[in-house]
Design an enzyme around this catalytic site. Sequence first.
Site, PDB file in Angstrom:
ATOM      1  N   GLY A  45       0.838  -1.192   0.000  1.00 45.02           N
ATOM      2  CA  GLY A  45       0.000   0.000   0.000  1.00 45.02           C
ATOM      3  C   GLY A  45       0.869   1.237   0.000  1.00 45.02           C
ATOM      4  O   GLY A  45       2.017   1.196   0.452  1.00 45.02           O
ATOM      5  N   GLN A  50       3.405   9.820   0.843  1.00 42.90           N
ATOM      6  CA  GLN A  50       4.651   9.062   1.016  1.00 42.90           C
ATOM      7  C   GLN A  50       5.638   9.298  -0.122  1.00 42.90           C
ATOM      8  O   GLN A  50       6.814   8.932  -0.008  1.00 42.90           O
ATOM      9  CB  GLN A  50       4.352   7.562   1.151  1.00 42.90           C
ATOM     10  CG  GLN A  50       3.608   7.226   2.443  1.00 42.90           C
ATOM     11  CD  GLN A  50       3.392   5.741   2.572  1.00 42.90           C
ATOM     12  OE1 GLN A  50       2.419   5.209   2.068  1.00 42.90           O
ATOM     13  NE2 GLN A  50       4.304   5.049   3.237  1.00 42.90           N
ATOM     14  N   CYS A  99       5.310  -0.222   7.187  1.00 45.48           N
ATOM     15  CA  CYS A  99       5.057   0.968   6.377  1.00 45.48           C
ATOM     16  C   CYS A  99       6.342   1.333   5.642  1.00 45.48           C
ATOM     17  O   CYS A  99       7.424   1.332   6.244  1.00 45.48           O
ATOM     18  CB  CYS A  99       4.645   2.116   7.298  1.00 45.48           C
ATOM     19  SG  CYS A  99       4.279   3.643   6.445  1.00 45.48           S
ATOM     20  N   LEU A 100       6.228   1.650   4.362  1.00 50.31           N
ATOM     21  CA  LEU A 100       7.417   2.003   3.584  1.00 50.31           C
ATOM     22  C   LEU A 100       8.092   3.270   4.113  1.00 50.31           C
ATOM     23  O   LEU A 100       9.276   3.484   3.864  1.00 50.31           O
ATOM     24  CB  LEU A 100       7.054   2.178   2.104  1.00 50.31           C
ATOM     25  CG  LEU A 100       6.670   0.902   1.339  1.00 50.31           C
ATOM     26  CD1 LEU A 100       6.261   1.236  -0.085  1.00 50.31           C
ATOM     27  CD2 LEU A 100       7.810  -0.111   1.335  1.00 50.31           C
ATOM     28  N   HIS A 141      -4.997   1.861   7.316  1.00 49.23           N
ATOM     29  CA  HIS A 141      -3.606   2.322   7.415  1.00 49.23           C
ATOM     30  C   HIS A 141      -3.342   3.450   6.411  1.00 49.23           C
ATOM     31  O   HIS A 141      -2.780   4.498   6.759  1.00 49.23           O
ATOM     32  CB  HIS A 141      -2.663   1.136   7.158  1.00 49.23           C
ATOM     33  CG  HIS A 141      -1.202   1.477   7.155  1.00 49.23           C
ATOM     34  ND1 HIS A 141      -0.324   1.004   8.101  1.00 49.23           N
ATOM     35  CD2 HIS A 141      -0.456   2.248   6.303  1.00 49.23           C
ATOM     36  CE1 HIS A 141       0.897   1.479   7.835  1.00 49.23           C
ATOM     37  NE2 HIS A 141       0.842   2.224   6.746  1.00 49.23           N
ATOM     38  N   GLU A 142      -3.780   3.250   5.161  1.00 50.46           N
ATOM     39  CA  GLU A 142      -3.505   4.249   4.115  1.00 50.46           C
ATOM     40  C   GLU A 142      -4.334   5.512   4.310  1.00 50.46           C
ATOM     41  O   GLU A 142      -3.848   6.627   4.076  1.00 50.46           O
ATOM     42  CB  GLU A 142      -3.741   3.650   2.726  1.00 50.46           C
ATOM     43  CG  GLU A 142      -2.869   2.433   2.384  1.00 50.46           C
ATOM     44  CD  GLU A 142      -1.382   2.646   2.615  1.00 50.46           C
ATOM     45  OE1 GLU A 142      -0.903   3.791   2.507  1.00 50.46           O
ATOM     46  OE2 GLU A 142      -0.689   1.655   2.925  1.00 50.46           O
ATOM     47  N   HIS A 145      -2.723   7.821   6.630  1.00 50.33           N
ATOM     48  CA  HIS A 145      -1.670   8.643   6.015  1.00 50.33           C
ATOM     49  C   HIS A 145      -2.249   9.951   5.483  1.00 50.33           C
ATOM     50  O   HIS A 145      -1.616  11.003   5.578  1.00 50.33           O
ATOM     51  CB  HIS A 145      -1.022   7.900   4.831  1.00 50.33           C
ATOM     52  CG  HIS A 145       0.090   6.983   5.216  1.00 50.33           C
ATOM     53  ND1 HIS A 145       1.247   7.425   5.822  1.00 50.33           N
ATOM     54  CD2 HIS A 145       0.244   5.644   5.074  1.00 50.33           C
ATOM     55  CE1 HIS A 145       2.059   6.389   6.033  1.00 50.33           C
ATOM     56  NE2 HIS A 145       1.474   5.300   5.589  1.00 50.33           N
TER      57      HIS A 145
HETATM   58 CO    CO Z   1       2.186   3.360   5.603  1.00 51.12          CO
END
Ligand code: CO
Length: 175
Positions: A45, A50, A99-100, A141-142, A145
């Site tokens: 995701g 990000q 998470c990236l 989660h996304e 963000h």
């Molecule tokens: Co994330």
Amino acid sequence: MVRDIVIYPDKRLKLISKKVESFDSELHTLLDDMYDTMMAKGGVGLAAIQIGVDKQVLIINIPKEDALEDNQQSKENTLEMINPTILESEGSEKSQEGCLSVPGVYEDVTRAKRVKVRYYDRDGVEHIIEDDSFLAIAMQHEIDHLNGKLFIEKLSIIKRKKFEKEWKKRAKKKK
Ligand code: CO
């Protein structure tokens, strides 16, 4: 095009993303770049912030469990969500997240088990999706963000302190 990932504690990750107003080629390029970046970094995701773009855009691609081949993350399986809103949520479930933007960190986080989400696709068509599988977790989660929130903010105080200590130690090593 693969773009650089914004890494914690970069302040941009705290920004509240803005609604997308036009579903044009600029949006499509953003979505394509997000896909390339997510694939290159091995994520499931990614939110636009990000890669430093504060727009309400996210993508999710969960590899299929019954995959015959190793990589089932094809572009057709990518869920593109513009201006998503959680309409309903119920239950709670703990699961491990990563998470990236916080690479190498995996922690248990509690979220709603089932969510109903309204979103728009790249052409501006409205959709409603309801889910109670890992996709429900990924969407929450996304969407977090887009509201400037990271999963590590959901950790207990003790776990959060431990994380910050280890993160600082790691940052020092890199310098
Ligand atoms: Co994330």
